[in-house]
Design an enzyme around this catalytic site. Sequence first.
Site, PDB file in Angstrom:
ATOM      1  N   ARG A   1      32.433  59.157  38.333  1.00 27.53           N
ATOM      2  CA  ARG A   1      32.341  57.791  37.804  1.00 27.53           C
ATOM      3  C   ARG A   1      30.933  57.230  37.898  1.00 27.53           C
ATOM      4  O   ARG A   1      30.536  56.401  37.087  1.00 27.53           O
ATOM      5  CB  ARG A   1      33.315  56.876  38.558  1.00 27.53           C
TER       6      ARG A   1
ATOM      7  N   TYR B   1      28.460  44.381  26.049  1.00 26.23           N
ATOM      8  CA  TYR B   1      28.098  42.972  26.263  1.00 26.23           C
ATOM      9  C   TYR B   1      27.711  42.758  27.718  1.00 26.23           C
ATOM     10  O   TYR B   1      28.197  43.445  28.606  1.00 26.23           O
ATOM     11  CB  TYR B   1      29.218  42.010  25.871  1.00 26.23           C
ATOM     12  N   PRO B   2      26.822  41.803  27.947  1.00 19.73           N
ATOM     13  CA  PRO B   2      26.447  41.486  29.314  1.00 19.73           C
ATOM     14  C   PRO B   2      27.280  40.332  29.855  1.00 19.73           C
ATOM     15  O   PRO B   2      27.818  39.547  29.061  1.00 19.73           O
ATOM     16  CB  PRO B   2      24.987  41.073  29.178  1.00 19.73           C
ATOM     17  N   MET B   3      27.422  40.257  31.162  1.00 19.02           N
ATOM     18  CA  MET B   3      28.147  39.116  31.747  1.00 19.02           C
ATOM     19  C   MET B   3      27.628  38.711  33.116  1.00 19.02           C
ATOM     20  O   MET B   3      26.944  39.470  33.792  1.00 19.02           O
ATOM     21  CB  MET B   3      29.653  39.387  31.789  1.00 19.02           C
ATOM     22  N   ASP B   4      27.945  37.488  33.468  1.00 14.02           N
ATOM     23  CA  ASP B   4      27.614  36.910  34.775  1.00 14.02           C
ATOM     24  C   ASP B   4      28.893  36.443  35.443  1.00 14.02           C
ATOM     25  O   ASP B   4      29.905  36.241  34.778  1.00 14.02           O
ATOM     26  CB  ASP B   4      26.775  35.630  34.593  1.00 14.02           C
ATOM     27  N   LYS B   5      28.813  36.198  36.738  1.00 15.02           N
ATOM     28  CA  LYS B   5      29.878  35.482  37.427  1.00 15.02           C
ATOM     29  C   LYS B   5      29.336  34.068  37.692  1.00 15.02           C
ATOM     30  O   LYS B   5      28.193  33.909  38.147  1.00 15.02           O
ATOM     31  CB  LYS B   5      30.217  36.189  38.756  1.00 15.02           C
TER      32      LYS B   5
ATOM     33  N   HIS C   1      42.477  41.828  38.321  1.00 14.77           N
ATOM     34  CA  HIS C   1      41.709  42.279  37.143  1.00 14.77           C
ATOM     35  C   HIS C   1      41.970  43.765  36.862  1.00 14.77           C
ATOM     36  O   HIS C   1      42.213  44.161  35.723  1.00 14.77           O
ATOM     37  CB  HIS C   1      40.224  42.007  37.409  1.00 14.77           C
TER      38      HIS C   1
ATOM     39  N   GLN D   1      35.948  52.216  30.346  1.00 15.18           N
ATOM     40  CA  GLN D   1      34.933  51.198  30.629  1.00 15.18           C
ATOM     41  C   GLN D   1      33.898  51.735  31.596  1.00 15.18           C
ATOM     42  O   GLN D   1      34.206  52.514  32.478  1.00 15.18           O
ATOM     43  CB  GLN D   1      35.589  49.922  31.178  1.00 15.18           C
TER      44      GLN D   1
END
Length: 245
Positions: free
Chosen positions: A127, A141-145, A168, A181
């Site tokens: 992995r 796509y990028p992401m934030d918390k 999740h 993913q």
Amino acid sequence: AAEAVETMDGWYCLHDLRTIDWTAWKQASSEERQAAVQEFKGLLSKWEEVEAAENGSHVLYKVVGQKADLMFMFLRPTMNELTDIETEFNKSKFAEYLAPAHSYVSVVELSKYGPQHSEDDPRTLERLKPILPKWEHMCFYPMDKRREGEENWYSLEFKTRAKLLYEHSKTGRKYAGKIKQIITGSFGFDDWEWGVTLFAHDVLQIKKIVYEMRFDEVSAKYGEFGEFFVGNHLPKEDVEAYLHV
Ligand code: 76R
């Protein structure tokens, strides 16, 4: 302060997106185009050898829409190898017909929230150093918390975050076999905190997982998202036909 989470980190990652200057490409002589295509296919073959030796991995997709035309994703053991790839590609003839559209720098990441196999377990290594699937579709796509007022992921207790991520992962597991993913961390490397790369055979499954996850508390309350890119696989054998004008 809330307790930080440890991560296991694998191969370094570059998402490199380019737009083709079709006008310039059409104006080039067929000899020039032919030479550019052959050189480009040579680079793809070279990267395939790296992948066959399990020293990295890459994929190439055709972006749908006007954000870009080509989306490469490269994985390598060091960040230096990523700049080597970029530089060699930028010096190639084909790159003379490309304009930069977007790029994203990160590293394959597994966080140690739940029970996990040890860092040197083959299941973990598979992995952390994944050979990327060549499935029909890819989405990046990028992401934030979020860190705003009451909704601050980074001030939640460790066990609260672990529980939310466990919920999740239950949504995620419903898509086993349909979605692959790869989560890459980009703290200190790029403008968002994570890159999300999804592969699917059926493009609709990408919409379904992203929508369903919006209702998971971790995304509903804490997820912030950047620009989305979606594309269709471009295997080396199809490059010539794709570039034919
Ligand atoms: O590592 C693991 O597989 C264990 C469970 C798991 C974790 C810890 C997991 C499973 N994820 C984890 C962490 Mn995920 N994931 C995303 C997105 O669009 C959105 O709403 C979110 C984007 C998708 C689509 C997705 C899919 N995940 C993370 C993290 C890091 C959080 C941190 O460290 O704070 C992010 C940013 C993130 C985002 N996740 C899964 C999936 C899927 C499909 C699974 C199940 C994988 C499987 O079991 O095969």
